[in-house]
Design a protein around this motif. Sequence first.
Motif, PDB file in Angstrom:
ATOM      1  N   LYS A 124      -1.611   9.323 -11.232  1.00 25.74           N
ATOM      2  CA  LYS A 124      -2.846   9.154 -11.088  1.00 25.74           C
ATOM      3  C   LYS A 124      -3.024   7.464 -10.498  1.00 25.74           C
ATOM      4  CE  LYS A 124      -4.903  11.953 -14.692  1.00 25.74           C
ATOM      5  NZ  LYS A 124      -5.555  12.301 -16.037  1.00 25.74           N
ATOM      6  N   ASP A 125      -2.303   6.776 -11.299  1.00 27.76           N
ATOM      7  CA  ASP A 125      -2.354   5.374 -11.076  1.00 27.76           C
ATOM      8  C   ASP A 125      -1.796   4.960  -9.747  1.00 27.76           C
ATOM      9  OD1 ASP A 125      -3.654   4.538 -13.404  1.00 27.76           O
ATOM     10  OD2 ASP A 125      -1.980   3.914 -14.252  1.00 27.76           O
ATOM     11  N   TYR A 126      -0.696   5.568  -9.028  1.00 27.16           N
ATOM     12  CA  TYR A 126       0.020   5.614  -8.003  1.00 27.16           C
ATOM     13  C   TYR A 126      -0.975   5.775  -7.044  1.00 27.16           C
ATOM     14  CZ  TYR A 126       4.537   5.205 -10.505  1.00 27.16           C
ATOM     15  OH  TYR A 126       5.500   4.827 -11.011  1.00 27.16           O
ATOM     16  N   THR A 127      -1.687   6.827  -7.251  1.00 25.54           N
ATOM     17  CA  THR A 127      -2.762   7.291  -5.977  1.00 25.54           C
ATOM     18  C   THR A 127      -4.209   6.229  -6.045  1.00 25.54           C
ATOM     19  OG1 THR A 127      -2.313   9.674  -6.439  1.00 25.54           O
ATOM     20  CG2 THR A 127      -4.610   9.204  -5.549  1.00 25.54           C
ATOM     21  N   LYS A 128      -4.484   5.808  -7.098  1.00 23.90           N
ATOM     22  CA  LYS A 128      -5.402   4.784  -7.029  1.00 23.90           C
ATOM     23  C   LYS A 128      -5.075   3.456  -6.555  1.00 23.90           C
ATOM     24  CE  LYS A 128      -9.350   2.582  -8.816  1.00 23.90           C
ATOM     25  NZ  LYS A 128     -10.461   3.231  -8.082  1.00 23.90           N
ATOM     26  N   SER A 129      -3.916   3.012  -6.861  1.00 24.28           N
ATOM     27  CA  SER A 129      -3.208   2.004  -6.230  1.00 24.28           C
ATOM     28  C   SER A 129      -3.218   2.008  -4.468  1.00 24.28           C
ATOM     29  CB  SER A 129      -1.681   1.636  -6.581  1.00 24.28           C
ATOM     30  OG  SER A 129      -1.311   0.632  -6.032  1.00 24.28           O
ATOM     31  N   LEU A 130      -2.805   3.067  -4.226  1.00 21.93           N
ATOM     32  CA  LEU A 130      -2.720   3.454  -2.464  1.00 21.93           C
ATOM     33  C   LEU A 130      -4.059   3.520  -2.027  1.00 21.93           C
ATOM     34  CD1 LEU A 130       0.011   6.128  -2.385  1.00 21.93           C
ATOM     35  CD2 LEU A 130      -0.047   3.711  -1.485  1.00 21.93           C
ATOM     36  N   SER A 131      -4.991   3.980  -2.930  1.00 20.60           N
ATOM     37  CA  SER A 131      -6.553   4.112  -2.355  1.00 20.60           C
ATOM     38  C   SER A 131      -7.200   2.648  -2.238  1.00 20.60           C
ATOM     39  CB  SER A 131      -7.368   5.012  -3.333  1.00 20.60           C
ATOM     40  OG  SER A 131      -7.674   4.249  -4.605  1.00 20.60           O
ATOM     41  N   LEU A 132      -6.693   1.726  -3.066  1.00 22.81           N
ATOM     42  CA  LEU A 132      -7.151   0.475  -2.974  1.00 22.81           C
ATOM     43  C   LEU A 132      -6.455  -0.297  -2.009  1.00 22.81           C
ATOM     44  CD1 LEU A 132      -7.178  -0.375  -6.969  1.00 22.81           C
ATOM     45  CD2 LEU A 132      -9.302   0.049  -5.268  1.00 22.81           C
ATOM     46  N   ASP A 133      -5.176  -0.129  -1.849  1.00 22.53           N
ATOM     47  CA  ASP A 133      -4.192  -0.826  -0.849  1.00 22.53           C
ATOM     48  C   ASP A 133      -3.233  -0.075  -0.512  1.00 22.53           C
ATOM     49  OD1 ASP A 133      -2.416  -2.694   0.351  1.00 22.53           O
ATOM     50  OD2 ASP A 133      -2.251  -4.065  -1.174  1.00 22.53           O
ATOM     51  N   PRO A 134      -3.406   0.456   0.732  1.00 23.62           N
ATOM     52  CA  PRO A 134      -2.387   1.610   1.281  1.00 23.62           C
ATOM     53  C   PRO A 134      -1.067   0.924   1.566  1.00 23.62           C
ATOM     54  CG  PRO A 134      -4.273   1.608   2.587  1.00 23.62           C
ATOM     55  CD  PRO A 134      -4.525   0.401   1.488  1.00 23.62           C
ATOM     56  N   THR A 135      -0.848  -0.620   1.457  1.00 28.20           N
ATOM     57  CA  THR A 135       0.356  -1.017   1.834  1.00 28.20           C
ATOM     58  C   THR A 135       1.258  -0.847   0.460  1.00 28.20           C
ATOM     59  OG1 THR A 135      -0.108  -3.316   0.887  1.00 28.20           O
ATOM     60  CG2 THR A 135      -0.399  -2.714   3.502  1.00 28.20           C
ATOM     61  N   GLN A 136       0.756  -0.457  -0.421  1.00 27.12           N
ATOM     62  CA  GLN A 136       1.366  -0.128  -1.922  1.00 27.12           C
ATOM     63  C   GLN A 136       2.357   1.135  -1.907  1.00 27.12           C
ATOM     64  OE1 GLN A 136       1.311  -2.147  -5.153  1.00 27.12           O
ATOM     65  NE2 GLN A 136       0.904  -3.549  -3.458  1.00 27.12           N
ATOM     66  N   VAL A 137       2.747   1.284  -0.851  1.00 29.41           N
ATOM     67  CA  VAL A 137       3.576   2.414  -0.689  1.00 29.41           C
ATOM     68  C   VAL A 137       4.883   2.518  -1.806  1.00 29.41           C
ATOM     69  CG1 VAL A 137       2.988   3.047   1.792  1.00 29.41           C
ATOM     70  CG2 VAL A 137       5.101   1.522   1.149  1.00 29.41           C
ATOM     71  N   LYS A 138       5.298   1.242  -2.223  1.00 31.74           N
ATOM     72  CA  LYS A 138       6.132   1.263  -2.972  1.00 31.74           C
ATOM     73  C   LYS A 138       5.946   1.964  -4.230  1.00 31.74           C
ATOM     74  CE  LYS A 138       5.777  -2.916  -5.721  1.00 31.74           C
ATOM     75  NZ  LYS A 138       6.508  -4.208  -6.262  1.00 31.74           N
ATOM     76  N   SER A 139       4.682   2.163  -4.580  1.00 33.72           N
ATOM     77  CA  SER A 139       4.272   3.106  -5.591  1.00 33.72           C
ATOM     78  C   SER A 139       4.896   4.489  -5.642  1.00 33.72           C
ATOM     79  CB  SER A 139       2.856   3.337  -5.566  1.00 33.72           C
ATOM     80  OG  SER A 139       2.094   2.266  -5.727  1.00 33.72           O
ATOM     81  N   TRP A 140       5.420   4.895  -4.700  1.00 33.09           N
ATOM     82  CA  TRP A 140       5.903   6.227  -4.539  1.00 33.09           C
ATOM     83  C   TRP A 140       7.485   6.217  -4.495  1.00 33.09           C
ATOM     84  CZ3 TRP A 140       2.991  10.151  -5.332  1.00 33.09           C
ATOM     85  CH2 TRP A 140       1.500   9.801  -5.253  1.00 33.09           C
TER      86      TRP A 140
END
Length: 143
Positions: A124-140
């Motif tokens: 959920k948090d990784y998805t939220k992070s990417l929705s706010l900032d698509p450059t947060q691909v390191k989330s995955w």
Amino acid sequence: LRLTEAVGHVQEMEEQLQRVDVHGIMQSAIARSEAGELLQIGLHYKNISRFKKAIEFYNRAIDIDPTFPEVHNNKGIAYKKQGYPDKALSCHNKAISLNPHYAKAYTNRGNAYFNLGNPEEALKDYTKSLSLDPTQVKSWKGK
């Protein structure tokens, strides 16, 4: 008549400016600057893996300005690096409460949830992070 209205408007604006607490604004800016300097020192210690020392400086920054989300987020990272995902989670929660649009804090809170064995909340948090900032691909990365 228009000139009279304009003069009245200017006078009203001047009265509003006189009511502004300039001293309070300056004190707040100085505190944020000092907290920012302490954050930078903490980041230095974090980058050389001196996490306990980094946390000391983050705490000092929080003492000066407890509303600085970046400090709470980086304190959480330092706790994670020390093996305290529960403390990290608390710090990231605080950062998000201060700035609900702080993508990196969602990424880091997701990491804390993952380390605590809660992949559903992490996702959920990784998805939220990417929705706010698509450059947060390191989330995955590695998840």
